[in-house]
Write a protein that holds these residues in place. Structure first.
Motif, PDB file in Angstrom:
ATOM      1  N   ASP A  88       0.843  -1.200   0.000  1.00 44.75           N
ATOM      2  CA  ASP A  88       0.000   0.000   0.000  1.00 44.75           C
ATOM      3  C   ASP A  88       0.880   1.253   0.000  1.00 44.75           C
ATOM      4  N   GLY A  89       0.232   2.395  -0.046  1.00 46.08           N
ATOM      5  CA  GLY A  89       0.964   3.661  -0.035  1.00 46.08           C
ATOM      6  C   GLY A  89       1.815   3.904  -1.275  1.00 46.08           C
ATOM      7  N   CYS A  90       1.408   3.331  -2.400  1.00 46.31           N
ATOM      8  CA  CYS A  90       2.184   3.549  -3.636  1.00 46.31           C
ATOM      9  C   CYS A  90       1.633   4.761  -4.387  1.00 46.31           C
ATOM     10  N   GLU A  91       2.449   5.247  -5.317  1.00 42.38           N
ATOM     11  CA  GLU A  91       1.990   6.298  -6.229  1.00 42.38           C
ATOM     12  C   GLU A  91       2.043   5.748  -7.641  1.00 42.38           C
ATOM     13  N   LEU A  92       1.059   6.121  -8.434  1.00 44.72           N
ATOM     14  CA  LEU A  92       1.088   5.742  -9.843  1.00 44.72           C
ATOM     15  C   LEU A  92       1.384   7.001 -10.653  1.00 44.72           C
ATOM     16  N   ILE A  93       2.526   6.968 -11.336  1.00 47.15           N
ATOM     17  CA  ILE A  93       2.935   8.136 -12.136  1.00 47.15           C
ATOM     18  C   ILE A  93       2.718   7.810 -13.613  1.00 47.15           C
ATOM     19  N   THR A  94       1.970   8.654 -14.290  1.00 48.86           N
ATOM     20  CA  THR A  94       1.770   8.472 -15.730  1.00 48.86           C
ATOM     21  C   THR A  94       2.374   9.672 -16.444  1.00 48.86           C
ATOM     22  N   VAL A  95       3.194   9.418 -17.440  1.00 51.48           N
ATOM     23  CA  VAL A  95       3.773  10.522 -18.201  1.00 51.48           C
ATOM     24  C   VAL A  95       3.432  10.339 -19.674  1.00 51.48           C
ATOM     25  N   ARG A  96       2.720  11.300 -20.224  1.00 49.98           N
ATOM     26  CA  ARG A  96       2.392  11.265 -21.649  1.00 49.98           C
ATOM     27  C   ARG A  96       3.473  12.017 -22.394  1.00 49.98           C
ATOM     28  N   HIS A  97       3.866  11.509 -23.562  1.00 48.99           N
ATOM     29  CA  HIS A  97       4.876  12.169 -24.397  1.00 48.99           C
ATOM     30  C   HIS A  97       6.137  12.435 -23.588  1.00 48.99           C
ATOM     31  N   TYR A  98       6.615  11.382 -22.997  1.00 54.73           N
ATOM     32  CA  TYR A  98       7.719  11.516 -22.028  1.00 54.73           C
ATOM     33  C   TYR A  98       9.063  11.754 -22.707  1.00 54.73           C
ATOM     34  N   ASP A  99       9.969  12.315 -21.938  1.00 56.37           N
ATOM     35  CA  ASP A  99      11.385  12.326 -22.317  1.00 56.37           C
ATOM     36  C   ASP A  99      12.153  11.851 -21.087  1.00 56.37           C
ATOM     37  N   GLU A 100      13.397  11.444 -21.292  1.00 48.81           N
ATOM     38  CA  GLU A 100      14.143  10.829 -20.185  1.00 48.81           C
ATOM     39  C   GLU A 100      14.300  11.779 -19.004  1.00 48.81           C
ATOM     40  N   ALA A 101      14.517  13.055 -19.305  1.00 50.73           N
ATOM     41  CA  ALA A 101      14.746  14.024 -18.217  1.00 50.73           C
ATOM     42  C   ALA A 101      13.521  14.074 -17.302  1.00 50.73           C
ATOM     43  N   THR A 102      12.332  14.107 -17.911  1.00 51.21           N
ATOM     44  CA  THR A 102      11.108  14.163 -17.096  1.00 51.21           C
ATOM     45  C   THR A 102      10.965  12.901 -16.257  1.00 51.21           C
ATOM     46  N   LEU A 103      11.242  11.744 -16.863  1.00 46.98           N
ATOM     47  CA  LEU A 103      11.084  10.490 -16.122  1.00 46.98           C
ATOM     48  C   LEU A 103      12.031  10.458 -14.926  1.00 46.98           C
ATOM     49  N   GLN A 104      13.268  10.904 -15.149  1.00 48.93           N
ATOM     50  CA  GLN A 104      14.238  10.861 -14.052  1.00 48.93           C
ATOM     51  C   GLN A 104      13.843  11.793 -12.927  1.00 48.93           C
ATOM     52  N   GLN A 105      13.401  12.970 -13.333  1.00 46.32           N
ATOM     53  CA  GLN A 105      12.983  13.958 -12.342  1.00 46.32           C
ATOM     54  C   GLN A 105      11.835  13.401 -11.483  1.00 46.32           C
ATOM     55  N   LEU A 106      10.901  12.691 -12.111  1.00 45.08           N
ATOM     56  CA  LEU A 106       9.714  12.234 -11.386  1.00 45.08           C
ATOM     57  C   LEU A 106       9.969  11.017 -10.500  1.00 45.08           C
ATOM     58  N   THR A 107      10.946  10.196 -10.884  1.00 46.56           N
ATOM     59  CA  THR A 107      11.150   8.963 -10.111  1.00 46.56           C
ATOM     60  C   THR A 107      12.358   9.064  -9.177  1.00 46.56           C
TER      61      THR A 107
END
Ligand code: ASP
Ligand code: MG
Length: 417
Positions: free
Chosen positions: A378-397
């Motif tokens: 429990d206590g998880c987050e679901l992150i969805t990124v549309r039209h992603y780029d690597e920089a955004t993914l790294q920043q979010l995770t």
């Protein structure tokens, strides 16, 4: 014909109602349907009344507060409109009458009948104020138009009957221009009982009216200046999505973006009616446009974060493979318990799903435990990124444990803790 929709935040007090009139005065010289939600937090207060009523607790205090507040706003914005005041008082009397009878046994039906009052009160007030400042309008009970099935609290629309009623409505409204003030969120079943379309459903109502009346456009007036690529309350540097397609907006709302109610887009798309999302606080800002054009969809990565998620993994107790038979049985249980799956993935032995953490989901976990070994986080987050780029993914995770990951060409999704 255009449709304007104003949410509860836009009419939370007398100033909000005055501002609505300014917006209408400024933009809408032609025929217009104005859909207004219940004022401020009225729907939450009415929900509290429903629960008290169903538990046979006293509702008087909650009721009296709503009555006082609404009468005070009406007195402030339409001080001379004696007829409107009388009508509002009568309406509160109707609710008082309803609450004085014992609950009929169907909580969802009672819920709809009670909660619908909020939208009626706000529209009576808005209509009276518009008249007071010289904006001719006709108050319409949306239940005379929007015909639904009997699924209380999430009614489905009967488009054929509603369409006939909408034509009758237009013929009957005599004011010129045809300016209608009506409610979102509510409808009437074929049995003649009040239904609702689900919380925050008045965006959907705006789309329903637009569809039925072949409107030129819909504008949703909000407290934010449009649709953003992320929740501005959570992220300091969000960007306005100034022009996206219906498809993209449907994807974003499906993944959890809360700016527009998810059911709103389909009817608009069918008739190619553009949707504008603009700010009632800054009516000259351009806002967002949603229509059939998809050229700009992929220009900016959008991200949506759903907190309080459960990551559940389900394995047959005899370690047999997960095959179609298990899956259809598992899906059936999710459907029966009304637990919506936000993401799924399977391996040879395990089927993993992500759902909102709720008592229903917890009960389902217990139930699945009979035939399967069920583990969950429990206590998880679901992150969805549309039209992603690597920089955004790294920043979010960054700094988070990634427990599951899925990528398609346009969308990346992560379950993190
Ligand atoms: N007043 C209803 C609610 O708060 C409908 C809406 O605002 O869209 O859920
Ligand atoms: Mg509302």
């Amino acid at each position: 014909m255009k449709v304007f929709k104003f949410g509860g935040a836009s009419v939370k007090d007398a100033d909000g109602v005055r501002n609505l009139a300014e917006v209408v005065k400024h933009f809408a010289l032609d025929d217009l349907v104005i859909i207004v939600s219940a004022m401020g937090k009225t729907t939450n207060a009415l929900e509290a009344i429903v629960w008290a009523y169903c538990d046979r607790r006293d509702t008087k205090e909650l009721f009296e507060k709503l009555r006082r507040d609404h009468l005070a706003v009406l007195a402030a914005v339409a001080p001379e409109d004696v007829a409107a005041a009388a009508e509002l008082v009568l309406n509160f009397d109707d609710l008082r009458g309803l609450l004085s009878k014992p609950p009929a046994g169907n909580v969802d039906r009672d819920y709809d009948s009670i909660v619908a009052f909020g939208e009626v009160w706000s529209t009576l007030i808005v209509s009276a104020h518009l008249r007071t400042v010289g904006i001719i309008n006709t108050w319409v009970d949306a239940r005379t138009v929007v015909r639904t099935d009997e699924q209380y609290r999430r009614a489905g629309v009967d488009w054929t009957t509603s369409s006939l009623r909408a034509s009758t409505l237009l013929a009957e409204v005599e004011s010129v221009p045809k300016r209608i003030v009506t409610q979102g969120f509510i409808g009437l079943s074929s049995e003649g009982t009040t239904t609702t379309l689900g919380r925050e459903g008045s965006d959907f109502s705006a789309a329903i009216f637009a569809y039925l009346l072949d409107a030129e456009s819909v504008t949703i007036w909000k407290d934010v200046p449009g649709m953003f690529n992320a929740d501005p309350n959570r992220f300091p540097e969000t960007k306005l999505l100034s022009h996206i397609s219906y498809r993209e907006a449907i994807e974003l709302s499906y993944f959890g973006a809360s700016v527009i109610h998810p059911r709103t887009l389909q009817p608009l798309q069918k008739k190619n009616i553009p949707l504008f999302v603009r700010s009632f606080k800054d009516m000259n800002a351009a806002g967002s446009v949603i229509d059939a054009h998809s050229e700009n969809d992929s220009l900016i990565p959008s991200f949506i974060i759903k907190p309080k998620q459960l990551l559940i993994s389900i394995t047959p107790r005899d370690l047999s493979f997960i095959v179609e038979e298990n899956l259809s049985e598992i899906f059936k249980r999710f459907a029966e318990r009304n637990v919506r799956i936000d993401l799924m993935q399977n391996s040879a032995l395990a089927f993993s799903v992500v759902v909102d953490d709720s008592p229903r989901a917890q009960a389902l976990i217990g139930e699945l435990g009979h035939g399967y070994e069920v583990r969950y986080n429990d206590g998880c987050e679901l992150i969805t990124v549309r039209h992603y780029d690597e920089a955004t993914l790294q920043q979010l995770t960054k700094g988070k444990a990634v427990m599951l990951e899925q990528r398609s060409r346009s969308t990346a999704r992560f379950v993190v803790k």
